[in-house]
Write a protein that holds these residues in place. Structure first.
Motif, mmCIF file in Angstrom:
data_model
loop_
_atom_site.group_PDB
_atom_site.id
_atom_site.type_symbol
_atom_site.label_atom_id
_atom_site.label_comp_id
_atom_site.label_asym_id
_atom_site.label_seq_id
_atom_site.Cartn_x
_atom_site.Cartn_y
_atom_site.Cartn_z
ATOM 1 N N GLU A 162 0.817 -1.214 0.000
ATOM 2 C CA GLU A 162 0.000 0.000 0.000
ATOM 3 C C GLU A 162 0.851 1.264 0.000
ATOM 4 O OE1 GLU A 162 -3.122 2.258 3.038
ATOM 5 O OE2 GLU A 162 -2.819 0.081 3.190
ATOM 6 N N HIS A 163 2.019 1.224 0.616
ATOM 7 C CA HIS A 163 2.826 2.427 0.777
ATOM 8 C C HIS A 163 4.012 2.499 -0.175
ATOM 9 C CE1 HIS A 163 0.706 2.084 4.711
ATOM 10 N NE2 HIS A 163 0.603 3.381 4.541
ATOM 11 N N ALA A 164 4.137 1.551 -1.085
ATOM 12 C CA ALA A 164 5.282 1.505 -1.996
ATOM 13 C C ALA A 164 4.899 2.021 -3.384
ATOM 14 C CB ALA A 164 5.823 0.088 -2.094
ATOM 15 N N ASN A 165 5.854 2.607 -4.070
ATOM 16 C CA ASN A 165 5.666 2.996 -5.469
ATOM 17 C C ASN A 165 5.868 1.805 -6.397
ATOM 18 O OD1 ASN A 165 5.366 6.000 -5.242
ATOM 19 N ND2 ASN A 165 7.390 5.843 -4.325
ATOM 20 N N LEU A 187 7.818 9.838 -1.519
ATOM 21 C CA LEU A 187 7.334 9.118 -0.351
ATOM 22 C C LEU A 187 5.809 9.161 -0.310
ATOM 23 C CD1 LEU A 187 9.836 10.629 2.224
ATOM 24 C CD2 LEU A 187 9.712 8.200 1.630
ATOM 25 N N HIS A 188 5.221 8.092 0.219
ATOM 26 C CA HIS A 188 3.775 8.126 0.440
ATOM 27 C C HIS A 188 3.465 9.330 1.328
ATOM 28 C CE1 HIS A 188 -0.245 7.022 1.723
ATOM 29 N NE2 HIS A 188 -0.255 6.060 0.803
ATOM 30 N N PRO A 189 2.404 10.101 1.017
ATOM 31 C CA PRO A 189 2.094 11.296 1.812
ATOM 32 C C PRO A 189 1.999 11.039 3.316
ATOM 33 C CG PRO A 189 0.769 11.279 -0.173
ATOM 34 C CD PRO A 189 1.494 9.962 -0.132
ATOM 35 N N ARG A 190 1.573 9.828 3.723
ATOM 36 C CA ARG A 190 1.499 9.536 5.165
ATOM 37 C C ARG A 190 2.879 9.477 5.795
ATOM 38 N NH1 ARG A 190 -2.639 4.509 4.404
ATOM 39 N NH2 ARG A 190 -4.337 5.693 3.439
ATOM 40 N N ILE A 211 12.852 16.635 -0.666
ATOM 41 C CA ILE A 211 12.701 16.042 0.663
ATOM 42 C C ILE A 211 11.365 15.317 0.804
ATOM 43 C CG2 ILE A 211 14.238 17.713 1.749
ATOM 44 C CD1 ILE A 211 11.716 19.066 2.917
ATOM 45 N N GLY A 212 10.590 15.271 -0.290
ATOM 46 C CA GLY A 212 9.383 14.456 -0.277
ATOM 47 C C GLY A 212 8.112 15.161 0.150
ATOM 48 N N THR A 213 8.124 16.489 0.279
ATOM 49 C CA THR A 213 6.913 17.214 0.676
ATOM 50 C C THR A 213 5.841 17.046 -0.398
ATOM 51 O OG1 THR A 213 8.287 18.846 1.815
ATOM 52 C CG2 THR A 213 5.995 19.451 1.380
ATOM 53 N N PRO A 214 4.699 16.443 -0.071
ATOM 54 C CA PRO A 214 3.725 16.131 -1.118
ATOM 55 C C PRO A 214 2.928 17.334 -1.625
ATOM 56 C CG PRO A 214 2.937 15.353 1.004
ATOM 57 C CD PRO A 214 4.322 15.854 1.231
ATOM 58 N N PHE A 215 2.789 18.400 -0.781
ATOM 59 C CA PHE A 215 1.927 19.514 -1.192
ATOM 60 C C PHE A 215 2.573 20.849 -0.830
ATOM 61 C CE2 PHE A 215 -0.775 15.943 0.189
ATOM 62 C CZ PHE A 215 -1.240 15.557 -1.057
ATOM 63 N N CYS A 216 2.569 21.750 -1.801
ATOM 64 C CA CYS A 216 3.017 23.120 -1.576
ATOM 65 C C CYS A 216 1.838 24.059 -1.826
ATOM 66 C CB CYS A 216 4.172 23.487 -2.501
ATOM 67 S SG CYS A 216 5.702 22.587 -2.155
ATOM 68 N N ILE A 217 1.668 25.026 -0.943
ATOM 69 C CA ILE A 217 0.537 25.957 -1.036
ATOM 70 C C ILE A 217 1.098 27.368 -1.161
ATOM 71 C CG2 ILE A 217 -1.476 26.880 0.159
ATOM 72 C CD1 ILE A 217 -1.682 24.100 1.528
ATOM 73 N N GLU A 241 -7.775 14.647 3.140
ATOM 74 C CA GLU A 241 -8.299 13.618 2.241
ATOM 75 C C GLU A 241 -7.188 13.048 1.359
ATOM 76 O OE1 GLU A 241 -10.635 10.966 0.333
ATOM 77 O OE2 GLU A 241 -11.193 12.156 2.091
ATOM 78 N N LYS A 242 -6.317 13.901 0.862
ATOM 79 C CA LYS A 242 -5.231 13.443 -0.013
ATOM 80 C C LYS A 242 -4.224 12.578 0.746
ATOM 81 C CE LYS A 242 -5.271 17.216 -3.427
ATOM 82 N NZ LYS A 242 -5.312 16.351 -4.630
ATOM 83 N N ILE A 243 -4.003 12.902 2.008
ATOM 84 C CA ILE A 243 -3.021 12.144 2.788
ATOM 85 C C ILE A 243 -3.602 10.826 3.292
ATOM 86 C CG2 ILE A 243 -1.714 12.113 4.954
ATOM 87 C CD1 ILE A 243 -1.255 15.111 4.574
ATOM 88 N N TRP A 244 -4.783 10.884 3.870
ATOM 89 C CA TRP A 244 -5.307 9.735 4.595
ATOM 90 C C TRP A 244 -6.299 8.897 3.802
ATOM 91 C CZ3 TRP A 244 -2.351 8.659 8.423
ATOM 92 C CH2 TRP A 244 -1.718 9.676 9.134
ATOM 93 N N GLY A 245 -6.944 9.459 2.777
ATOM 94 C CA GLY A 245 -7.909 8.679 2.018
ATOM 95 C C GLY A 245 -9.022 8.169 2.916
ATOM 96 N N ASP A 246 -9.234 6.856 2.900
ATOM 97 C CA ASP A 246 -10.287 6.259 3.733
ATOM 98 C C ASP A 246 -10.000 6.381 5.225
ATOM 99 O OD1 ASP A 246 -11.579 5.528 1.439
ATOM 100 O OD2 ASP A 246 -10.795 3.477 1.424
ATOM 101 N N GLU A 247 -8.729 6.653 5.577
ATOM 102 C CA GLU A 247 -8.368 6.776 6.983
ATOM 103 C C GLU A 247 -8.482 8.218 7.482
ATOM 104 O OE1 GLU A 247 -4.618 5.075 7.940
ATOM 105 O OE2 GLU A 247 -4.932 3.282 6.730
ATOM 106 N N ALA A 248 -8.946 9.134 6.633
ATOM 107 C CA ALA A 248 -8.983 10.546 6.999
ATOM 108 C C ALA A 248 -9.842 10.761 8.240
ATOM 109 C CB ALA A 248 -9.516 11.380 5.840
ATOM 110 N N PRO A 249 -9.316 11.511 9.235
ATOM 111 C CA PRO A 249 -10.108 11.783 10.435
ATOM 112 C C PRO A 249 -11.200 12.804 10.149
ATOM 113 C CG PRO A 249 -8.022 12.960 10.530
ATOM 114 C CD PRO A 249 -7.972 12.091 9.298
ATOM 115 N N GLU A 250 -12.238 12.789 10.973
ATOM 116 C CA GLU A 250 -13.291 13.788 10.856
ATOM 117 C C GLU A 250 -12.769 15.136 11.348
ATOM 118 O OE1 GLU A 250 -16.286 13.476 9.587
ATOM 119 O OE2 GLU A 250 -16.059 11.333 9.117
#
Length: 548
Positions: free
Chosen positions: A309-312, A438-441, A495-501, A537-546
């Motif tokens: 799940e966490h591998a490319n 890297l996986h976002p998590r 360094i693997g940062t998945p999102f820049c704003i 949502e992008k990081i956790w998907g189905d595991e995303a906290p409320e």
């Protein structure tokens, strides 16, 4: 890029950007010891937290524990580590190299054409060392032997090769006999310096027999002898009854533990792949014996799924079942999860059916009773219909639980996921650059907030976005360096940062920002108020906290 060169480039990145540092480097370093820098400690923590979430928080029958690193002699005597936790050790009299016999290639014997004679080529690190080795062979190790030298290669002329099946990496044949080497770090919990007792016992001993002296010294020191634990598992086993009583648990259930272990490895290799100090993610899952084979199968599949799940590159992860002669004598089965490192396949996790050996051994040593009573033996509702469920008792029964163990090396996991994520990107007309996918998590930094310029008017919006992300537990940095926005993006790709704003002039007008995806380089305009929910949502998907 060749695999060895690629691995060196990765290690260079790890040092340059703060993932890994050589421990005590300013004092000359310590072989096999590494410190985790600001990014490395975040990556390691994120991998460990993912493991803990999946194996503890997502289940209703697994609890955690944290046991002492310093372990009494009696615990490891009962488990068999004191007597059995050994490797074969061989020393090279020429190079002073120390190694396991099964970890070296065969001797390079250059046979003369049509003759049984030939030369053994011994490779030294440089010409000066080659001269010293040549002299030592001629004067000490093989007086009268014909020895020549070509640059840093020492050639030992021999009439014929007999049977040497191992030698160090230098190809030296000057080896000691094999001897057992205990892998545990021994120390002493005692206000009195144990060396004084060693000296006294040696002086009082009236025999010159080294074995007798050693036995007497060990007996004198035994009351204060302790070890740095070689695995986290034994701490779980000796607390089995404590956990059952305090948590009111029933079979099947698991006890998870994360922590450091120590092994006095003969050969340290491949940076953090094999080191004397390492961290383990271990789960001991206790089952009824009639369910153990089914749970063994379950945990093999479950743990492999986490890796994939966490591998490319999923093709670089495989499983390998142990042959009968590889397993510990008490094991009923063992499977390794392996990753294809630049030097070849290497174990990153093991799943084993340990039977009831460990609990039984501690029962014998202490008199503690680890038996469980099942009034109405049934098949666990967690398991689907399977032919692996066998011999379910029809009457109340007592038994010592079977243990299914999942043991993951956190340091190796970190190295594997770094190797998996490391990519060299070549764009037309530009120099190649590094992207750490890297996986976002797992990514150390989840978001980088970038004001387009250093104008003070952007600052309130930068702080607002950063605050909303940090409140969700996401490691967020503000990247305000005076660099072009593209260069700042590339620094965070590395360094693997998945999102820049990016906060820019349009933000001042309509309260929107630009979000950039590391892997696709796509950019989208979103409202500031939606940043937290979209990132989660992008990081956790189905595991995303409320979110609140």
């Amino acid at each position: 890029m060749a695999q060895a060169q690629r691995f060196r480039a990765l290690l260079d990145l790890c040092k340059r950007r703060g993932f890994l540092f050589q421990s005590a480097e300013i004092h000359g370093g310590l072989r096999g010891a590494y410190d985790y820098g600001p990014l490395g400690v975040e990556l390691k923590k994120n991998i460990a937290q993912s493991w803990w979430r999946r194996n503890v928080y997502f289940r209703d029958n697994v609890v955690g524990i944290d046991t002492s690193i310093v372990t009494p002699h009696n615990v490891l005597k009962a488990s068999g580590h004191v007597d059995e936790f050994t490797d074969a050790l061989v020393d090279c009299l020429l190079t002073k190299e120390r190694f396991r016999p099964d970890k070296a290639p065969p001797i390079n014997f250059k046979q003369d054409k049509g003759q049984s004679s030939g030369k053994i080529s011994i490779i030294s690190p440089d010409k000066e060392t080659a001269k010293l080795w040549e002299q030592k062979i001629q004067n000490e190790l093989a007086p009268g032997a014909v020895v020549t030298r070509q640059g840093k290669e020492v050639l030992l002329h021999v009439k014929e090769m007999t049977t040497t099946t191992y030698e160090p990496a230098t190809n030296s044949p000057f080896l000691t006999d094999e001897r057992p080497f205990n892998l545990m770090f021994k120390t002493f919990l005692d206000p009195i310096d144990p060396i004084d007792r060693v000296i006294k016992t040696t002086i009082e001993n009236d025999t010159s027999d080294a074995r007798t002296i050693r036995d007497q010294v060990d007996n004198v020191l035994r009351p204060s002898t302790v070890y740095l634990r070689p695995e986290t598992a034994q701490g779980v086993f000796i607390n089995f009854n404590q956990v059952m009583r305090t948590m009111k648990t029933k079979l099947p259930f698991g006890i998870a533990q994360m922590g450091k272990s120590f092994r006095n490895e003969i050969r340290l290799e491949h940076a953090i792949f094999r080191t004397p100090e390492f961290e383990q993610l271990e789960l001991e899952y206790f089952t009824a014996p009639w369910e153990s084979s089914a749970w063994f199968q379950y945990w093999q599949k479950d743990r492999l799924a986490w890796w994939l799940e966490h591998a490319n590159n999923k093709a670089d992860i495989r499983t390998r079942n142990h042959e009968a002669d590889e397993m510990a004598h008490y094991a009923k089965g063992c499977m390794d999860v392996e990753y294809k490192f630049p030097w070849g396949w290497g174990e990153v996790e093991g799943v084993a059916n340990r039977g009831n050996y460990d609990l039984t051994q501690h029962m014998k040593a202490t008199g503690e009773n680890f038996e469980v009573l099942e009034d109405k033996p049934i098949v666990s509702s967690h398991l689907k219909e399977t032919a692996l469920i066998t011999s379910v008792p029809q009457e109340p029964t007592r038994f010592v639980p079977t243990v299914i163990e999942s043991s993951c090396g956190l340091n190796r996991a970190l190295l594997a996921f770094l190797c998996d994520a490391f990519q060299q990107v070549q764009e037309p007309g530009k120099e190649s650059r590094t992207v750490l996918k890297l996986h976002p998590r797992f990514a150390p930094v989840k978001c980088a907030i970038m004001p387009l310029t250093g104008n003070a008017e952007f600052q309130p919006y930068v702080e607002k976005v950063a605050r909303s992300l940090r409140r969700q537990g996401l490691y967020t940095v503000i990247e305000a360096q005076k660099l072009r926005i593209g260069k700042r993006y590339y620094r965070h790709d590395e360094i693997g940062t998945p999102f820049c704003i990016t906060v820019d002039h349009q933000t001042l007008e309509d309260q929107t920002v630009t979000i950039r995806d590391r892997d696709t380089a796509e950019q989208h305009r979103i409202p500031i108020t939606d940043v937290s929910s979209i990132i989660n949502e992008k990081i956790w998907g189905d595991e995303a906290p409320e979110l609140e």
